[in-house]
Design a protein around this motif. Structure first.
Motif, PDB file in Angstrom:
ATOM      1  N   LYS A   1       0.833  -1.214   0.000  1.00 33.51           N
ATOM      2  CA  LYS A   1       0.000   0.000   0.000  1.00 33.51           C
ATOM      3  C   LYS A   1       0.866   1.262   0.000  1.00 33.51           C
ATOM      4  O   LYS A   1       0.543   2.243  -0.668  1.00 33.51           O
ATOM      5  N   VAL A   2       1.965   1.211   0.750  1.00 36.58           N
ATOM      6  CA  VAL A   2       2.898   2.340   0.714  1.00 36.58           C
ATOM      7  C   VAL A   2       3.456   2.497  -0.702  1.00 36.58           C
ATOM      8  O   VAL A   2       3.547   3.610  -1.234  1.00 36.58           O
ATOM      9  N   PHE A   3       3.818   1.390  -1.305  1.00 38.33           N
ATOM     10  CA  PHE A   3       4.305   1.362  -2.694  1.00 38.33           C
ATOM     11  C   PHE A   3       3.283   2.015  -3.619  1.00 38.33           C
ATOM     12  O   PHE A   3       3.618   2.884  -4.435  1.00 38.33           O
ATOM     13  N   CYS A   4       2.040   1.641  -3.489  1.00 37.09           N
ATOM     14  CA  CYS A   4       0.975   2.156  -4.347  1.00 37.09           C
ATOM     15  C   CYS A   4       0.800   3.662  -4.175  1.00 37.09           C
ATOM     16  O   CYS A   4       0.661   4.402  -5.149  1.00 37.09           O
ATOM     17  N   ARG A   5       0.823   4.132  -2.938  1.00 37.43           N
ATOM     18  CA  ARG A   5       0.606   5.562  -2.670  1.00 37.43           C
ATOM     19  C   ARG A   5       1.750   6.430  -3.182  1.00 37.43           C
ATOM     20  O   ARG A   5       1.525   7.544  -3.661  1.00 37.43           O
TER      21      ARG A   5
END
Length: 220
Positions: free
Chosen positions: A206-210
């Motif tokens: 999710k951090v990657f996506c954001r």
């Protein structure tokens, strides 16, 4: 008392033609002065307007350049993090798998499945498999630490926090490599509870996506 002809002539403004000539000359002189004043002021106003326009254009160009530089820097940061985060997830997955396999070997007698009854063919095959597994584990350990170094430089605070949760579930990457027996005694929540590791892995995703997407999904 009578006035002399001489006094009368001196007081006279002159013939009409001279008066007209003088009037025209005065009007022309005043008009010339007024025209010059108007021209000078118009030139000054035009110069002031031109200077103000140039200043505004320079400021606008500077702001545009600053915005473009900021946009380019943000894009470069996203691209750099996308590469680092993607490689991190790939390597941490390999390291996790290697640690689980090594831990499974540590749970059997002599650390090798099939060797409970001595050097049997199954034992020999297991030994070969174990050696390959251990090599893969050690390789992934080195690669994981190298990627942690990259993450420390290019990762955000959020990415580092997500990494720390994952790293706490895995064998240490610094110092001597743990043996099979040591792996069997280490407290590794990720190795014993795959759901916990999957949850921590998903948090990093999710951090990657954001941070890597220019327009991240709301679900990120």
């Amino acid at each position: 008392m009578s006035t002399s002809p001489t006094s009368t002539a001196a007081a006279s403004p002159g013939p009409p033609w001279l008066q007209s000539a003088l009037t025209i000359a005065i009007v022309a002189a005043v008009a010339g002065i007024l025209g010059a004043w108007i021209t000078a002021n118009a030139t000054k106003s035009g110069a002031d307007a031109s200077l103000a326009g140039s200043r505004y254009g320079a400021e606008s160009a500077q702001k545009t350049t600053q915005l473009q530089l900021a946009a380019d820097q943000a894009k470069e940061t996203r691209n750099q993090r996308a590469q680092v985060y993607a490689k991190y997830l790939t390597i941490v997955s390999k390291y996790y798998t290697g640690a689980r396999l090594m831990r499974e070997y540590a749970g059997t007698k002599r650390g090798v499945p099939g060797c409970e009854n001595g050097e049997t063919p199954i034992c020999k095959q297991s030994l070969e498999t174990m050696v390959q597994t251990e090599i893969a584990f050690l390789d992934s350990r080195v690669a994981y630490q190298a990627q942690i170094d990259q993450l420390t430089v290019y990762g955000s605070e959020e990415a580092m926090k997500a990494h720390q949760v994952l790293a706490a579930m895995l064998p240490p990457t610094l110092g001597p490599a743990p043996s099979q027996i040591e792996l069997g005694t280490l407290s590794l929540p990720g190795a014993t509870d795959p759901k916990k590791f999957a949850a921590a892995y998903g948090a990093f995703q999710k951090v990657f996506c954001r941070e890597a997407a220019a327009q991240p999904r709301s679900s990120c």
